[in-house]
Scaffold this motif. Sequence first.
Motif: not given
Length: 83
Positions: A56, A8-9, A64-65, A70, A4-6, A61-62
């Motif tokens: 963010r 990585h921002t 929102k999805q 997920h 995942s890209s958790h 930031g990541q």
Amino acid sequence: MAGSSHGHTPAAWTGVIIAFIGFCVAGAFMVMAEPLGFWAGMVIVLLGGVVGGVMRTMGLGQPKQEQSAHRVTATREPATAEG
């Protein structure tokens, strides 16, 4: 987690780096027995969280999805009995 890209921002990296610097400052002043410097380091740690949160909200930031995106569903191949 590697898939995942958790975290990585730019927002996550910046917040963590600032907080790490704050922990280093606080740790150094703790060893030197200087309470004022220790609390200054703790303020820097909190500043890292604030900076990461602001970045963010600025879109760094990541994204929102939905929660359904997920979830990973595993499919199993049907077992075959060979005689």
